[in-house]
Design a protein around this motif. Structure first.
Motif, PDB file in Angstrom:
ATOM      1  N   SER A   1       8.502  -4.373  -6.299  1.00 24.62           N
ATOM      2  CA  SER A   1       8.145  -5.508  -7.146  1.00 24.62           C
ATOM      3  C   SER A   1       7.581  -6.651  -6.329  1.00 24.62           C
ATOM      4  O   SER A   1       6.710  -7.394  -6.788  1.00 24.62           O
ATOM      5  CB  SER A   1       9.357  -5.980  -7.948  1.00 24.62           C
ATOM      6  N   ALA A   2       8.067  -6.799  -5.083  1.00 22.29           N
ATOM      7  CA  ALA A   2       7.523  -7.840  -4.209  1.00 22.29           C
ATOM      8  C   ALA A   2       6.070  -7.542  -3.880  1.00 22.29           C
ATOM      9  O   ALA A   2       5.212  -8.431  -3.878  1.00 22.29           O
ATOM     10  CB  ALA A   2       8.351  -7.935  -2.931  1.00 22.29           C
ATOM     11  N   ARG A   3       5.762  -6.257  -3.641  1.00 21.00           N
ATOM     12  CA  ARG A   3       4.360  -5.886  -3.384  1.00 21.00           C
ATOM     13  C   ARG A   3       3.515  -6.079  -4.642  1.00 21.00           C
ATOM     14  O   ARG A   3       2.377  -6.541  -4.574  1.00 21.00           O
ATOM     15  CB  ARG A   3       4.287  -4.432  -2.915  1.00 21.00           C
ATOM     16  N   SER A   4       4.085  -5.737  -5.796  1.00 22.85           N
ATOM     17  CA  SER A   4       3.351  -5.891  -7.058  1.00 22.85           C
ATOM     18  C   SER A   4       3.060  -7.359  -7.338  1.00 22.85           C
ATOM     19  O   SER A   4       1.976  -7.699  -7.809  1.00 22.85           O
ATOM     20  CB  SER A   4       4.157  -5.289  -8.208  1.00 22.85           C
ATOM     21  N   SER A   5       4.013  -8.230  -7.041  1.00 26.10           N
ATOM     22  CA  SER A   5       3.802  -9.664  -7.249  1.00 26.10           C
ATOM     23  C   SER A   5       2.658 -10.164  -6.392  1.00 26.10           C
ATOM     24  O   SER A   5       1.848 -10.980  -6.818  1.00 26.10           O
ATOM     25  CB  SER A   5       5.079 -10.438  -6.931  1.00 26.10           C
ATOM     26  N   SER A   6       2.583  -9.648  -5.163  1.00 23.16           N
ATOM     27  CA  SER A   6       1.482 -10.042  -4.283  1.00 23.16           C
ATOM     28  C   SER A   6       0.150  -9.573  -4.847  1.00 23.16           C
ATOM     29  O   SER A   6      -0.841 -10.303  -4.849  1.00 23.16           O
ATOM     30  CB  SER A   6       1.712  -9.453  -2.889  1.00 23.16           C
ATOM     31  N   ASN A   7       0.114  -8.342  -5.370  1.00 23.36           N
ATOM     32  CA  ASN A   7      -1.118  -7.826  -5.972  1.00 23.36           C
ATOM     33  C   ASN A   7      -1.503  -8.608  -7.219  1.00 23.36           C
ATOM     34  O   ASN A   7      -2.678  -8.858  -7.480  1.00 23.36           O
ATOM     35  CB  ASN A   7      -0.956  -6.346  -6.316  1.00 23.36           C
ATOM     36  N   CYS A   8      -0.494  -8.995  -8.003  1.00 24.86           N
ATOM     37  CA  CYS A   8      -0.762  -9.774  -9.212  1.00 24.86           C
ATOM     38  C   CYS A   8      -1.395 -11.112  -8.856  1.00 24.86           C
ATOM     39  O   CYS A   8      -2.255 -11.611  -9.567  1.00 24.86           O
ATOM     40  CB  CYS A   8       0.524 -10.008 -10.002  1.00 24.86           C
ATOM     41  N   ALA A   9      -0.901 -11.704  -7.774  1.00 24.69           N
ATOM     42  CA  ALA A   9      -1.438 -12.998  -7.365  1.00 24.69           C
ATOM     43  C   ALA A   9      -2.905 -12.871  -6.977  1.00 24.69           C
ATOM     44  O   ALA A   9      -3.710 -13.783  -7.189  1.00 24.69           O
ATOM     45  CB  ALA A   9      -0.632 -13.552  -6.193  1.00 24.69           C
ATOM     46  N   LYS A  10      -3.275 -11.699  -6.426  1.00 22.78           N
ATOM     47  CA  LYS A  10      -4.661 -11.489  -6.019  1.00 22.78           C
ATOM     48  C   LYS A  10      -5.543 -11.082  -7.192  1.00 22.78           C
ATOM     49  O   LYS A  10      -6.713 -11.435  -7.265  1.00 22.78           O
ATOM     50  CB  LYS A  10      -4.712 -10.396  -4.936  1.00 22.78           C
ATOM     51  N   ASN A  11      -4.973 -10.320  -8.115  1.00 20.12           N
ATOM     52  CA  ASN A  11      -5.759  -9.813  -9.230  1.00 20.12           C
ATOM     53  C   ASN A  11      -4.843  -9.577 -10.417  1.00 20.12           C
ATOM     54  O   ASN A  11      -4.055  -8.631 -10.424  1.00 20.12           O
ATOM     55  CB  ASN A  11      -6.467  -8.511  -8.816  1.00 20.12           C
ATOM     56  N   SER A  12      -4.934 -10.431 -11.426  1.00 17.97           N
ATOM     57  CA  SER A  12      -4.029 -10.343 -12.566  1.00 17.97           C
ATOM     58  C   SER A  12      -4.213  -9.046 -13.347  1.00 17.97           C
ATOM     59  O   SER A  12      -3.332  -8.635 -14.089  1.00 17.97           O
ATOM     60  CB  SER A  12      -4.229 -11.539 -13.509  1.00 17.97           C
ATOM     61  N   SER A  13      -5.363  -8.386 -13.189  1.00 16.31           N
ATOM     62  CA  SER A  13      -5.578  -7.129 -13.911  1.00 16.31           C
ATOM     63  C   SER A  13      -4.678  -6.018 -13.378  1.00 16.31           C
ATOM     64  O   SER A  13      -4.533  -4.980 -14.005  1.00 16.31           O
ATOM     65  CB  SER A  13      -7.046  -6.701 -13.794  1.00 16.31           C
ATOM     66  N   ASN A  14      -4.065  -6.256 -12.188  1.00 13.71           N
ATOM     67  CA  ASN A  14      -3.158  -5.266 -11.626  1.00 13.71           C
ATOM     68  C   ASN A  14      -1.785  -5.287 -12.292  1.00 13.71           C
ATOM     69  O   ASN A  14      -0.942  -4.453 -11.997  1.00 13.71           O
ATOM     70  CB  ASN A  14      -2.971  -5.504 -10.114  1.00 13.71           C
ATOM     71  N   CYS A  15      -1.523  -6.302 -13.140  1.00 15.85           N
ATOM     72  CA  CYS A  15      -0.191  -6.500 -13.701  1.00 15.85           C
ATOM     73  C   CYS A  15      -0.119  -5.921 -15.102  1.00 15.85           C
ATOM     74  O   CYS A  15      -0.777  -6.424 -16.010  1.00 15.85           O
ATOM     75  CB  CYS A  15       0.144  -7.989 -13.742  1.00 15.85           C
TER      76      CYS A  15
ATOM     77  N   SER B   1       3.550  -0.455 -16.702  1.00 10.70           N
ATOM     78  CA  SER B   1       3.667   0.263 -15.439  1.00 10.70           C
ATOM     79  C   SER B   1       5.050   0.112 -14.810  1.00 10.70           C
ATOM     80  O   SER B   1       5.351   0.781 -13.820  1.00 10.70           O
ATOM     81  CB  SER B   1       2.604  -0.234 -14.451  1.00 10.70           C
ATOM     82  N   LEU B   2       5.883  -0.740 -15.371  1.00 11.86           N
ATOM     83  CA  LEU B   2       7.224  -0.928 -14.840  1.00 11.86           C
ATOM     84  C   LEU B   2       8.108   0.248 -15.228  1.00 11.86           C
ATOM     85  O   LEU B   2       7.897   0.887 -16.262  1.00 11.86           O
ATOM     86  CB  LEU B   2       7.833  -2.219 -15.392  1.00 11.86           C
ATOM     87  N   PRO B   3       9.128   0.554 -14.429  1.00 13.82           N
ATOM     88  CA  PRO B   3      10.067   1.609 -14.830  1.00 13.82           C
ATOM     89  C   PRO B   3      10.828   1.193 -16.084  1.00 13.82           C
ATOM     90  O   PRO B   3      11.029   0.010 -16.348  1.00 13.82           O
ATOM     91  CB  PRO B   3      10.994   1.728 -13.621  1.00 13.82           C
ATOM     92  N   ARG B   4      11.257   2.166 -16.855  1.00  8.83           N
ATOM     93  CA  ARG B   4      12.005   1.862 -18.070  1.00  8.83           C
ATOM     94  C   ARG B   4      13.408   1.379 -17.749  1.00  8.83           C
ATOM     95  O   ARG B   4      14.000   0.607 -18.505  1.00  8.83           O
ATOM     96  CB  ARG B   4      12.090   3.112 -18.946  1.00  8.83           C
TER      97      ARG B   4
END
Length: 618
Positions: free
Chosen positions: A308-322, A326-329
């Motif tokens: 999730s920490a890596r995903s947050s970094s990707n979201c900050a760079k590109n909101s389309s990545n969020c 895609s999150l686990p249930r």
């Protein structure tokens, strides 16, 4: 000094300045990007909010408390900037001091501002409706509780609007389910003589939670077994196979997280309804069959938190990545003697707690710890927890709400209470735990000594005893019959007038329903006592003291000091977060200033001095 489009200056009050303009607001000429012949963007914004223009700081009558303008046309913060204009060095010094103080104040307030923001960020995006709370002071208990109640109310509103517009007629209906609970109908909770009222804030939150629980279960219960289904509500699923005391410790802790996070608590424990009443009449807290971990579950909280920490970094760079899809249930959590450090971060670190806000299901799988005190180390949660639990008796407030002995257990409790405790002038509850299946003989000596010397009979009561006007009751909960016989003989030899009661000792801890029902009865009868004597480290004793709201005496093996008063009636978290643990993403560690002012809230637990934590009652 300032960018001209936001904050221009006229130099009118700077003595010796070679260029100036006395035309309001900032001069009539456009001069080298320093003056403007009209209002700046900042001025238009100020007008829109009904604010006045800031006066030059040197103008007579200027009030610093209402804001001033330090700008000087053509000047800069550094002394070497535009020296040809002879701008006042004292003015630059004033501004430098002002700026330094401003930076310091911002740094000092960063933690409190961040904490306030981080609390409201704990809620999923669709539940953030904090307009009713906007006028309350930031980072205050009032603001935090208001946000908590607003988020829960928002979930209720969404469910109601969905049920009106949804044509699905397969919603599960629990209206025909039995909601009988003789314990509550016959006012069993009143037998806790030292019980205290819940805070108004907690009472309001529990009322909203019960409504949310019923609506979520009615709408989605029949679909939760489907691993492909993304529920509209979010859930906490609790299961545990340890002893009854451990189970109740972790269950109440899981319920605390549920009410703080607008999640519905579901219990995965066969036979639980034979021990306790349904706490939500007309609904259920039992997990539906087939709702188990699936391929869409994260392997562990540690793995999820790192990703999730890596995903947050990707979201900050590109909101389309969020993408929420895609999150686990589900994400599992477990608190045991050897807990993964990441699990402790979930309790303490706002960023770790926040990482789960969009996860549909959290599984507390086989936790055997009372992990509720860990949330009090979380700076984002502290203001809300202080308002919800002003006395810091979490187990007392939530356990008495959630846990009500079943109709098969309550008659046994009522009978023993009536025959032993009800007519006594003073009642003692004695809980003895022999660890490692060894007979602990010192209990046979220290229990009578503790009754007589430390918590027992004063001289005037001895006179009443001799007249037959004073009665003493002693209820003993133990798995070893030898303790009952020895304690009874010692008390009889002392000359005390007493009645001693107990259930049949089974000699070992057994987990079938019949023995579990006896254990529940033992816990509740102990909790009815005026004075509690308990074995250290025992979650069985913790349950009794928590329900009673009575600070117990811990039995020792020292005849000269047979029992020591405990810190609190709230249970001990045996294996809490280590003192040196850091929340790097949140900028603090537990060893720093004792975790941001928690020194008077959470203390080391005497039962586990190296790793244990316990809330301190107020």
């Amino acid at each position: 000094m300032a960018y001209f489009s936001l904050d221009a200056g006229e130099n009118t009050y700077i003595l010796g300045s070679r260029i100036m303009s006395a035309v309001l607001p900032y001069g009539k000429l456009y001069f080298d990007g320093c003056w403007t012949h009209g209002y700046t963007i900042g001025d238009f914004l100020a007008q829109a909010f009904g604010l006045l223009l800031f006066l030059p700081y040197l103008q007579p009558g200027t009030n610093f408390s209402s804001g001033v303008n330090f700008a000087s046309a053509g000047a800069g913060l550094l002394d070497e900037t535009n020296t040809h204009q002879n701008s006042n060095p004292m003015m630059r010094l004033w501004f430098q001091v002002f700026l330094a103080n401003l930076v310091l104040s911002v740094l000092a307030s960063t933690s409190s501002a961040d904490l306030e923001d981080s609390f409201e960020q704990l809620f999923p995006e669709h539940l953030r409706d904090f307009h009713p709370c906007a006028s309350l002071p930031k980072n205050s208990a009032e603001r935090s509780v208001c946000s908590l109640l607003s988020a829960t109310s928002k979930q209720i509103s969404l469910l109601k609007s969905r049920s009106i517009s949804n044509s699905d007629t397969t919603a599960y209906n629990f209206t025909n389910k039995s909601s009988s609970c003789k314990y509550k109908d016959e006012n069993g909770p009143s037998l806790h003589r030292y019980a205290t009222e819940r805070s108004p804030e907690l009472a309001a939150l529990l009322d909203r939670y019960a409504q949310m629980h019923s609506l979520c279960v009615e709408a989605e219960y029949h679909r939760l077994h489907d691993a492909r289904y993304r529920p509209a509500c979010r859930y906490v699923v609790w299961s545990c196979t340890f002893g009854l005391g451990n189970r109740l410790m972790s269950l109440v802790s899981a319920f605390l997280y549920a009410i703080l996070s607008q999640r519905v608590l579901l219990v995965d424990n066969d036979g639980w309804e034979k021990l306790f009443c349904e706490p939500f009449p007309g609904s259920t807290w039992r997990m539906p069959r087939g709702m188990h971990s699936s391929s869409s579950q994260a392997s562990s909280f540690s793995a999820f938190y790192k990703s999730s920490a890596r995903s947050s970094s990707n979201c900050a760079k590109n909101s389309s990545n969020c993408h929420r899809s895609s999150l686990p249930r589900a994400v599992p959590l477990a608190f045991r003697s050897k807990t993964d450090p990441a699990e402790h971060k979930f309790l303490v670190c706002p960023s770790a707690t926040r990482s789960l806000r969009e996860i549909p299901v959290i599984y507390f799988k086989n936790s055997n710890q009372y992990f509720a005190p860990g949330f009090f180390l979380n700076p984002a949660l502290q203001p809300a927890l202080a308002a919800l639990f002003p006395s810091r008796r979490v187990f007392h407030d939530l356990g008495r709400y959630l846990l009500n002995p079943s109709d098969s257990v309550w008659p046994r409790i009522a009978r023993l209470h009536r025959t032993l405790i009800a007519g006594a002038t003073r009642s003692f509850g004695v809980q003895i735990r022999d660890f490692e299946r060894k007979y602990t003989s010192y209990f046979d000596t220290t229990v009578p000594l503790c009754i007589q010397q430390r918590t027992g009979i004063c001289p005037i009561e001895e006179e009443d005893q001799n007249k037959g006007e004073y009665t003493l009751s002693v209820y003993v909960a133990t798995m070893v019959a030898g303790h009952v016989a020895a304690i009874n003989a010692t008390l009889a030899a002392s000359g005390l007038r007493f009645k001693l009661g107990h259930q049949r000792a089974d000699g070992a801890q057994l987990d079938d329903v019949g023995h579990q029902e006896k254990a529940v009865a033992d816990m509740w009868l102990l909790s009815h006592a005026d004075v509690l004597l308990t074995s250290g480290m025992s979650t069985f004793g913790y349950t009794a003291q928590g329900l009673a709201g009575v600070v117990p005496y811990r039995l020792t093996h020292w005849p000269k000091d047979p029992c020591l008063v405990a810190v609190s009636s709230d249970p001990c978290f045996h294996f809490g977060p280590p003192k040196g643990m850091r929340c790097d993403e949140d900028g603090f560690g537990l060893g720093e200033d004792n975790a941001r002012g928690t020194q008077n809230v959470v203390w080391p637990c005497k039962d586990f001095a190296g790793t244990g934590l316990q809330l301190v009652e107020t």
